[in-house]
Design a protein around this motif. Sequence first.
Motif, PDB file in Angstrom:
ATOM      1  N   SER A  52       0.811  -1.217   0.000  1.00  0.00           N
ATOM      2  CA  SER A  52       0.000   0.000   0.000  1.00  0.00           C
ATOM      3  C   SER A  52       0.842   1.264   0.000  1.00  0.00           C
ATOM      4  N   VAL A  53       2.080   1.172   0.485  1.00  0.00           N
ATOM      5  CA  VAL A  53       2.951   2.343   0.530  1.00  0.00           C
ATOM      6  C   VAL A  53       3.155   2.886  -0.882  1.00  0.00           C
ATOM      7  N   ALA A  54       3.373   2.010  -1.839  1.00  0.00           N
ATOM      8  CA  ALA A  54       3.561   2.441  -3.225  1.00  0.00           C
ATOM      9  C   ALA A  54       2.284   3.060  -3.787  1.00  0.00           C
ATOM     10  N   ARG A 104      -0.739   7.950  -5.391  1.00  0.00           N
ATOM     11  CA  ARG A 104      -1.930   8.791  -5.254  1.00  0.00           C
ATOM     12  C   ARG A 104      -1.570  10.199  -4.790  1.00  0.00           C
ATOM     13  N   MET A 105      -0.487  10.317  -4.022  1.00  0.00           N
ATOM     14  CA  MET A 105      -0.060  11.620  -3.529  1.00  0.00           C
ATOM     15  C   MET A 105       0.920  12.301  -4.483  1.00  0.00           C
ATOM     16  N   ALA A 106       1.145  11.710  -5.633  1.00  0.00           N
ATOM     17  CA  ALA A 106       2.070  12.246  -6.646  1.00  0.00           C
ATOM     18  C   ALA A 106       3.477  12.421  -6.068  1.00  0.00           C
ATOM     19  N   ALA A 107       3.894  11.431  -5.299  1.00  0.00           N
ATOM     20  CA  ALA A 107       5.233  11.432  -4.722  1.00  0.00           C
ATOM     21  C   ALA A 107       5.887  10.101  -5.057  1.00  0.00           C
ATOM     22  N   THR A 108       7.173  10.048  -4.866  1.00  0.00           N
ATOM     23  CA  THR A 108       7.850   8.775  -5.073  1.00  0.00           C
ATOM     24  C   THR A 108       7.728   7.947  -3.798  1.00  0.00           C
ATOM     25  N   LYS A 109       7.831   6.653  -3.963  1.00  0.00           N
ATOM     26  CA  LYS A 109       7.750   5.747  -2.822  1.00  0.00           C
ATOM     27  C   LYS A 109       8.882   6.041  -1.846  1.00  0.00           C
TER      28      LYS A 109
END
Length: 108
Positions: free
Chosen positions: A49-51, A56-61
């Motif tokens: 779910s972290v990925a 969804r937050m437009a950030a990298t993992k």
Amino acid sequence: MVNGTKVRRAETCTGNSAVNYQVMDFLTLYRADPIEQGRIVEVGIPAKSVAMVAKRMAATKSCLMEMLGLSPASVNRRARDIKPLSAVDSALVLGLLRLVGQIQVMVV
């Protein structure tokens, strides 16, 4: 059912179907009562779910893991082995998800 809102059963890595939630349903997680939040942390949020949250937050993992102080090796290993995050890591991720839900309530 969480606070009168019907939610689908989400995959839990432990096979425990007592916890009903969707990781990407920020509003439901924000509105979840403390007992339900405790159950979510106890069962553990699926590591994969972290990925999904990062996307969804437009950030990298890696950026998300660094922000939350999560160990990349642990998260990647647990995701590969299809295991949940530890209780501490699950609580950190849940806190972020609830914060996003709170912001959604304020904005909408």
